[in-house]
Design an enzyme around this catalytic site. Structure first.
Site, mmCIF file in Angstrom:
data_model
loop_
_atom_site.group_PDB
_atom_site.id
_atom_site.type_symbol
_atom_site.label_atom_id
_atom_site.label_comp_id
_atom_site.label_asym_id
_atom_site.label_seq_id
_atom_site.Cartn_x
_atom_site.Cartn_y
_atom_site.Cartn_z
ATOM 1 N N ARG A 95 -26.001 -19.061 20.037
ATOM 2 C CA ARG A 95 -25.103 -18.827 18.899
ATOM 3 C C ARG A 95 -23.677 -19.249 19.223
ATOM 4 O O ARG A 95 -22.967 -19.800 18.382
ATOM 5 C CB ARG A 95 -25.155 -17.348 18.501
ATOM 6 C CG ARG A 95 -26.429 -16.984 17.769
ATOM 7 C CD ARG A 95 -26.650 -15.487 17.674
ATOM 8 N NE ARG A 95 -27.691 -15.205 16.692
ATOM 9 C CZ ARG A 95 -28.978 -15.392 16.882
ATOM 10 N NH1 ARG A 95 -29.397 -15.861 18.031
ATOM 11 N NH2 ARG A 95 -29.857 -15.129 15.928
ATOM 12 N N HIS A 151 -24.077 -11.105 16.982
ATOM 13 C CA HIS A 151 -24.325 -11.062 18.432
ATOM 14 C C HIS A 151 -23.327 -11.910 19.214
ATOM 15 O O HIS A 151 -23.672 -12.536 20.215
ATOM 16 C CB HIS A 151 -25.759 -11.498 18.741
ATOM 17 C CG HIS A 151 -26.320 -10.825 19.975
ATOM 18 N ND1 HIS A 151 -27.443 -11.274 20.626
ATOM 19 C CD2 HIS A 151 -25.898 -9.729 20.671
ATOM 20 C CE1 HIS A 151 -27.707 -10.497 21.656
ATOM 21 N NE2 HIS A 151 -26.773 -9.552 21.709
ATOM 22 N N HIS A 244 -37.440 -11.819 16.344
ATOM 23 C CA HIS A 244 -37.131 -11.002 17.508
ATOM 24 C C HIS A 244 -37.816 -9.641 17.371
ATOM 25 O O HIS A 244 -38.049 -9.159 16.272
ATOM 26 C CB HIS A 244 -35.615 -10.818 17.597
ATOM 27 C CG HIS A 244 -35.128 -10.318 18.921
ATOM 28 N ND1 HIS A 244 -35.360 -9.033 19.373
ATOM 29 C CD2 HIS A 244 -34.389 -10.923 19.891
ATOM 30 C CE1 HIS A 244 -34.806 -8.872 20.559
ATOM 31 N NE2 HIS A 244 -34.202 -9.999 20.897
ATOM 32 N N LYS A 430 -38.816 -18.010 26.446
ATOM 33 C CA LYS A 430 -37.413 -17.609 26.450
ATOM 34 C C LYS A 430 -37.000 -17.196 27.864
ATOM 35 O O LYS A 430 -37.781 -16.613 28.595
ATOM 36 C CB LYS A 430 -37.238 -16.431 25.483
ATOM 37 C CG LYS A 430 -35.866 -15.806 25.407
ATOM 38 C CD LYS A 430 -35.877 -14.656 24.412
ATOM 39 C CE LYS A 430 -34.539 -13.950 24.297
ATOM 40 N NZ LYS A 430 -34.569 -12.855 23.304
#
Length: 785
Positions: A95, A151, A244, A430
């Site tokens: 992000r 976030h 998520h 991830k």
């Protein structure tokens, strides 16, 4: 001048409200009004950037999935699919790179924004000198809108008294609706924000679902802008919380997926690759790597699972697929509104994920009695992460409670075998520097503005840092050279606009480092080197693998055949790491979680009845020591009832409540309810107290009424770190309930009597205990150098 005033000036009547600085003349050359804001050229396109969370490379139909995603597929049909698009292997860093065009560590966010150990690359805040994507669009005359997961600010700033300088509105958005941190409950979000304010919710409707709510708000924002100004283009950043954890979905969406995954992840993987090859997403010679067998990431064959495991695991993936389905419907609703307004053709839509599909922790875990494998997934994300030596009760009972999976009484995450399938055809997940961690599907559509040449598939290497410069290039935007009077850094990304009309155009992004929790990688012009490390192992022991451009699935390690190329890329990583604030690397000692700017000793906190929920991060400080207590100031009378004190929700928590003349202490142990009492309440009371002491790693709870011990409960679970994930309520239990039984019968169950306040008394030695753990962690870290 005919009024007798001095030549070159005119009389000026100041407005008294300007305060202090009174001017009586204004030069002719000065504007009467403040300068007009930038105005976008007529016909400027709208821009919609949609970011999914933890979505695997192959999870949408046009990238190989069996999940029906007609709206994303239609977006791809009208645009381009980039099949070698990379992000960082983690959410906040991606992000940060997306919003700034800088490498994540250079932007101060090399890890999710829950740390600040004193290292520039891990400061957990965007640079105040760097314009963000919404600030770029706003300076070019766009309305700027955002919904969903931010976030990108410190968790110390989540609360109402926190600094807002890195909240969405302060970083360029005109409107914002969503949540500031990593995750939330999709059925009962723990803390939503509208603009700069917390949204106060006691109870959500029974049919509430976060993805739908975010979509409703996005559509409302678009309608508002267009009704107010028919010509002003808008930039919408739709940052999904899905997929998520917790993997939550609506029951009807899960039902539509029933039976789709009964054949297991091995079959799904093979079918997805075949579809990818058929549609040109993967080259014809692409081969599946073997199932992941790296230490701590092993995935077994589906055929080796027992029937109960197969039934449970299939349901996990049905829930996940339902979440992807909801994302696609959300895209469809946005597209439908744009079409209704006649603006779909002149809207840029960009869709990608923030990292590869996620697996659960790789630490050894005991398995439920019904399982033959350690790769079981969980129905309680927090319980699985916080109790490494214990099988959470809800997981032990899962085969009998399977229809509840994905609903509001569970916090699920699927087994890593499904994450492997979601990342088809790549290795790992991830966090990894291999392609399974950083490969994302990318769709770019602008029917009116993109004149694509030949096929819609683009194989050129591109990176998330390239998105901002590409949009600037395609739309002819001006990039601000400074922010707050400070010069901005040059962007690290480069435009991939030349690849839009030409599928054979070379990539402009020739090299890129990757780092995530000590995993390292470097790409240079088709060659790629990467490590896969285990925390706690000296870095010198890490093995680097080497792959060339022809090996898209990273099956063949060429490190021994090309040692000179490997050494070149290792040196290039070191240079890039030094230039981008990557060091020090995370060796696995937990130093980065424990080291923090100075904090004052924890002090008592008095919460008045009627106070909105105290933010969960602040609440965590109150209960992290070796002992703590909370006193309740009330005037209880027989017949009063309701929740007295609640901290947490279905993911875990505790509460005191009175019902039918009895006081109860209840602890939700990660989805498993445990109720203690009753304490008869037949006499008036003026004081209530709950004490907690750590004993052998567990809590012993003592309840006192008017100074008299009435209940003592040893062996309670001790919540650590970021738990409970809901904050503290006094006189009510808002949103996700600690007690589902109470919620079904009494909803939020407000207290009916006189309840004035609750005062928490934290352990004053809390930070001394943290410092002791930090010293131990530093010693471990030094031993690994």
């Amino acid at each position: 001048m005919t009024d007798g005033s001095t030549a070159g000036s005119r009389p000026f009547q100041p407005y008294a409200g300007f305060g202090g600085q009174v001017r009586t003349t204004m030069a002719e050359s000065e504007p009467w009004w403040p300068p007009a804001p930038a105005q976008a050229p007529a016909g400027s396109p709208n821009v919609v950037v949609i970011l999914a969370d933890d979505l695997g490379f192959s999870d949408i139909g046009c990238f190989g999935s069996e999940i029906a995603t007609p709206h994303l597929d239609a977006t791809a049909d009208a645009g381009l699919q980039y099949t070698n698009f990379r992000v960082t292997p983690l959410c906040s860093p991606t992000r940060a790179a997306l919003m700034t065009g800088l490498n994540a560590h250079a932007a101060g966010i090399g890890f999710p924004t829950h740390i600040d150990p004193g290292f520039p690359g891990y400061h957990s805040e965007l640079p105040l000198s760097q314009p963000t994507m919404p600030e770029v669009f706003r300076s070019n005359g766009y309305a700027t809108l955002m919904v969903g997961k931010w976030h990108l600010c410190k968790e110390d700033d989540f609360h109402e008294a926190g600094h807002r300088h890195n909240w969405p509105l302060q970083r360029g958005f005109d409107q914002y609706y969503g949540f500031l941190e990593a995750l939330t409950d999709f059925h009962h979000p723990h803390r939503l924000y509208e603009g700069n304010s917390v949204v106060h919710v006691d109870e959500y409707p029974d049919d509430y679902y976060l993805t739908d709510d975010l979509t409703d708000r996005a559509l409302r924002m678009i309608r508002e802008v267009r009704a107010a100004d028919r010509d002003k283009p808008f930039f919408l950043y739709f940052s999904h919380g899905a997929v998520h954890a917790p993997m939550h979905a609506k029951a009807e969406d899960i039902a539509r997926q029933r039976g789709r995954y009964d054949e297991g992840w091995d079959v799904v993987r093979e079918r997805r690759l075949a579809k990818q090859i058929e549609h040109g997403v993967m080259p014809p010679d692409a081969e599946l790597p073997p199932r992941n067998q790296e230490d701590g990431h092993e995935v077994g064959a589906w055929s080796e699972l027992n029937p109960t495991e197969q039934r449970v695991h299939a349901r996990h993936m049905e829930v996940y697929a339902a979440m992807v389905d909801a994302i696609d419907r959300s895209v469809g609703r946005v597209r439908a509104l744009l079409a209704e307004m006649g603006e779909l053709e002149n809207t840029v839509i960009l869709f990608c994920s923030d990292n590869g599909a996620a697996r659960l922790t790789d630490q050894p875990r005991p398995r439920p009695s019904w399982a033959s494998s350690n790769d079981t997934g969980t129905a309680t994300y927090f319980g699985y992460m916080q109790t490494p030596g214990v099988v959470p009760q809800v997981d032990e009972q899962l085969p009998e409670r399977l229809d509840a999976l994905g609903g509001p009484t569970t916090w699920p995450h699927y087994p890593r075998g499904w994450a492997m399938a979601c990342n088809t055809p790549f290795r790992l997940y991830k966090f990894s520097a291999l392609r399974g961690g950083q490969q994302s599907p990318l769709i770019v559509s602008w029917p009116q503005g993109l004149e694509r040449g030949g096929t819609s598939i683009r194989r050129q290497y591109a990176h998330v840092t390239d998105v901002l410069p590409t949009l600037v290039d395609l739309l002819g935007l001006e990039l601000p050279a400074e922010r707050n009077g400070m010069p901005a850094s040059d962007l690290h990304g480069v435009s991939f606009a030349p690849t839009v009309p030409d599928p054979e155009a070379p990539s402009s992004h020739l090299e890129q480092y990757t780092e995530c929790v000590g995993n390292r990688g470097f790409y240079r012009d088709g060659w790629e080197a990467a490590t896969h490390r285990r925390p706690g192992v000296p870095f010198a022991a890490d093995r680097w693998e080497l792959f060339d451009a022809s090996d898209v699935t990273q099956r063949r390690d060429l490190a021994d055949e090309h040692p000179e190329k490997l050494a070149e890329l290792q040196e290039a990583f070191d240079q890039a790491a030094r230039a981008n604030q990557v060091y020090p690397l995370d060796e696995g000692s937990k130093v980065k979680f424990l080291q923090h700017p100075p904090r004052r000793p924890p002090e008592p906190v008095r919460i008045l009845a009627g106070t909105p929920t105290l933010e969960r991060h602040q609440c965590g400080f109150l209960i992290q020591g070796l002992s703590w207590r909370v006193t309740v100031d009330w005037s209880y009378r027989p017949g009063d009832e309701g929740v007295v004190l609640a901290h947490g929700g279905q993911g875990g928590g505790y509460q005191l409540h009175v019902e039918d003349g009895a006081l109860w202490l209840e602890q939700n142990q990660y989805g498993a309810p445990h109720r203690f009492g009753p304490v008869a309440m037949t006499e008036p009371s003026s004081a209530l107290e709950l004490r907690m002491e750590v004993d052998g790693g567990r809590w012993t709870a003592t309840v006192l009424v008017d100074g008299e011990q009435r209940l003592r409960v040893p062996g309670l679970l001790r919540f650590l770190s970021y738990l409970p994930f809901e904050g503290i309520d006094v006189g009510v239990c808002r949103r996700s309930p600690v007690s589902w039984d109470i919620y079904e019968r009494r909803r939020s169950f407000p207290f009916t009597g006189v309840l004035r306040s609750a005062t928490y008394y934290p352990d004053p030695a809390t930070w001394d205990q943290v410092d002791a753990r930090l010293a131990e962690a530093r010693a471990v870290a030094l031993g690994m150098q």
